[in-house]
Scaffold this motif. Sequence first.
Motif, PDB file in Angstrom:
ATOM      1  N   GLU A   1       2.008   0.566  16.848  1.00  0.00           N
ATOM      2  CA  GLU A   1       2.570  -0.231  15.745  1.00  0.00           C
ATOM      3  C   GLU A   1       1.473  -0.752  14.823  1.00  0.00           C
ATOM      4  O   GLU A   1       1.650  -0.775  13.603  1.00  0.00           O
ATOM      5  CB  GLU A   1       3.407  -1.379  16.302  1.00  0.00           C
ATOM      6  CG  GLU A   1       4.716  -0.906  16.910  1.00  0.00           C
ATOM      7  CD  GLU A   1       5.447  -1.983  17.703  1.00  0.00           C
ATOM      8  OE1 GLU A   1       5.006  -3.157  17.687  1.00  0.00           O
ATOM      9  OE2 GLU A   1       6.443  -1.639  18.351  1.00  0.00           O
ATOM     10  N   ALA A   2       0.341  -1.162  15.390  1.00  0.00           N
ATOM     11  CA  ALA A   2      -0.772  -1.649  14.559  1.00  0.00           C
ATOM     12  C   ALA A   2      -1.303  -0.518  13.691  1.00  0.00           C
ATOM     13  O   ALA A   2      -1.577  -0.708  12.494  1.00  0.00           O
ATOM     14  CB  ALA A   2      -1.878  -2.221  15.439  1.00  0.00           C
TER      15      ALA A   2
ATOM     16  N   GLN B   1      -1.363   2.060   8.234  1.00  0.00           N
ATOM     17  CA  GLN B   1      -1.109   3.218   7.383  1.00  0.00           C
ATOM     18  C   GLN B   1      -0.102   2.874   6.281  1.00  0.00           C
ATOM     19  O   GLN B   1      -0.277   3.262   5.123  1.00  0.00           O
ATOM     20  CB  GLN B   1      -0.588   4.400   8.212  1.00  0.00           C
ATOM     21  CG  GLN B   1      -1.554   4.911   9.262  1.00  0.00           C
ATOM     22  CD  GLN B   1      -2.855   5.381   8.662  1.00  0.00           C
ATOM     23  OE1 GLN B   1      -2.885   6.195   7.747  1.00  0.00           O
ATOM     24  NE2 GLN B   1      -3.951   4.830   9.153  1.00  0.00           N
ATOM     25  N   LEU B   2       0.943   2.140   6.645  1.00  0.00           N
ATOM     26  CA  LEU B   2       1.971   1.771   5.665  1.00  0.00           C
ATOM     27  C   LEU B   2       1.417   0.829   4.598  1.00  0.00           C
ATOM     28  O   LEU B   2       1.827   0.898   3.440  1.00  0.00           O
ATOM     29  CB  LEU B   2       3.169   1.135   6.365  1.00  0.00           C
ATOM     30  CG  LEU B   2       4.014   2.076   7.226  1.00  0.00           C
ATOM     31  CD1 LEU B   2       5.043   1.293   8.023  1.00  0.00           C
ATOM     32  CD2 LEU B   2       4.662   3.151   6.381  1.00  0.00           C
ATOM     33  N   GLU B   3       0.484  -0.029   4.981  1.00  0.00           N
ATOM     34  CA  GLU B   3      -0.115  -0.951   4.010  1.00  0.00           C
ATOM     35  C   GLU B   3      -0.879  -0.217   2.916  1.00  0.00           C
ATOM     36  O   GLU B   3      -1.049  -0.744   1.819  1.00  0.00           O
ATOM     37  CB  GLU B   3      -1.042  -1.930   4.724  1.00  0.00           C
ATOM     38  CG  GLU B   3      -0.310  -2.996   5.506  1.00  0.00           C
ATOM     39  CD  GLU B   3      -1.246  -3.873   6.318  1.00  0.00           C
ATOM     40  OE1 GLU B   3      -2.488  -3.731   6.199  1.00  0.00           O
ATOM     41  OE2 GLU B   3      -0.726  -4.706   7.080  1.00  0.00           O
ATOM     42  N   GLN B   4      -1.329   0.990   3.218  1.00  0.00           N
ATOM     43  CA  GLN B   4      -2.089   1.769   2.237  1.00  0.00           C
ATOM     44  C   GLN B   4      -1.179   2.443   1.202  1.00  0.00           C
ATOM     45  O   GLN B   4      -1.658   2.975   0.209  1.00  0.00           O
ATOM     46  CB  GLN B   4      -2.943   2.820   2.943  1.00  0.00           C
ATOM     47  CG  GLN B   4      -4.011   2.214   3.828  1.00  0.00           C
ATOM     48  CD  GLN B   4      -4.772   3.261   4.606  1.00  0.00           C
ATOM     49  OE1 GLN B   4      -4.938   4.385   4.149  1.00  0.00           O
ATOM     50  NE2 GLN B   4      -5.232   2.905   5.785  1.00  0.00           N
ATOM     51  N   LEU B   5       0.117   2.417   1.444  1.00  0.00           N
ATOM     52  CA  LEU B   5       1.061   3.053   0.524  1.00  0.00           C
ATOM     53  C   LEU B   5       1.468   2.080  -0.574  1.00  0.00           C
ATOM     54  O   LEU B   5       1.448   0.861  -0.390  1.00  0.00           O
ATOM     55  CB  LEU B   5       2.305   3.516   1.285  1.00  0.00           C
ATOM     56  CG  LEU B   5       2.095   4.534   2.399  1.00  0.00           C
ATOM     57  CD1 LEU B   5       3.423   4.839   3.074  1.00  0.00           C
ATOM     58  CD2 LEU B   5       1.438   5.792   1.895  1.00  0.00           C
ATOM     59  N   THR B   6       1.908   2.643  -1.674  1.00  0.00           N
ATOM     60  CA  THR B   6       2.452   1.810  -2.753  1.00  0.00           C
ATOM     61  C   THR B   6       3.857   1.369  -2.375  1.00  0.00           C
ATOM     62  O   THR B   6       4.488   1.934  -1.462  1.00  0.00           O
ATOM     63  CB  THR B   6       2.524   2.607  -4.074  1.00  0.00           C
ATOM     64  OG1 THR B   6       3.488   3.662  -3.915  1.00  0.00           O
ATOM     65  CG2 THR B   6       1.172   3.178  -4.472  1.00  0.00           C
ATOM     66  N   ALA B   7       4.364   0.395  -3.094  1.00  0.00           N
ATOM     67  CA  ALA B   7       5.737  -0.071  -2.861  1.00  0.00           C
ATOM     68  C   ALA B   7       6.730   1.066  -3.079  1.00  0.00           C
ATOM     69  O   ALA B   7       7.714   1.198  -2.337  1.00  0.00           O
ATOM     70  CB  ALA B   7       6.055  -1.253  -3.775  1.00  0.00           C
ATOM     71  N   GLU B   8       6.459   1.893  -4.087  1.00  0.00           N
ATOM     72  CA  GLU B   8       7.349   3.037  -4.353  1.00  0.00           C
ATOM     73  C   GLU B   8       7.338   4.020  -3.190  1.00  0.00           C
ATOM     74  O   GLU B   8       8.387   4.536  -2.800  1.00  0.00           O
ATOM     75  CB  GLU B   8       6.930   3.745  -5.634  1.00  0.00           C
ATOM     76  CG  GLU B   8       7.221   2.960  -6.895  1.00  0.00           C
ATOM     77  CD  GLU B   8       6.659   3.636  -8.140  1.00  0.00           C
ATOM     78  OE1 GLU B   8       5.825   4.559  -8.023  1.00  0.00           O
ATOM     79  OE2 GLU B   8       7.078   3.225  -9.241  1.00  0.00           O
TER      80      GLU B   8
END
Length: 125
Positions: A94-95, A100-107
């Motif tokens: 999960e960490a 990884q998800l934090e590196q993505l844009t909101a879109e």
Amino acid sequence: MRFSRRLRNQRVDASVTLTHLAALSTLKRHGPMSPGELAAHERVQPPSMTRVVVALEGMGLVTRTPHPTDGRQVVIGLTPAADELLAGEARVREAWLSGQLEQLTAEERAVLQDAAVIIDKLASG
């Protein structure tokens, strides 16, 4: 498949194999069961599961107790150490995924959320 492989490689204890983790996860999800039932859940032959159970017992991750109605069988259950191992494995994955998800844009995260609904629909039917 690459994503799944990357996620699986986020490990706490590499001495516990993915096969071992799968068996432990099945016991966590479905509760104690006989080695034959565990083999059926994991879609492996009973002798293969017997080797897995012996290894897990040797690591202190499962217990064997007499079957309540069939004296010829045993019931395999998780130990507190197995619960801790599974929780640790989940925390590490999960960490990694959160990072990884934090590196993505909101879109991009919105697209993933929409895709998850579609994938779930495909998996259900």
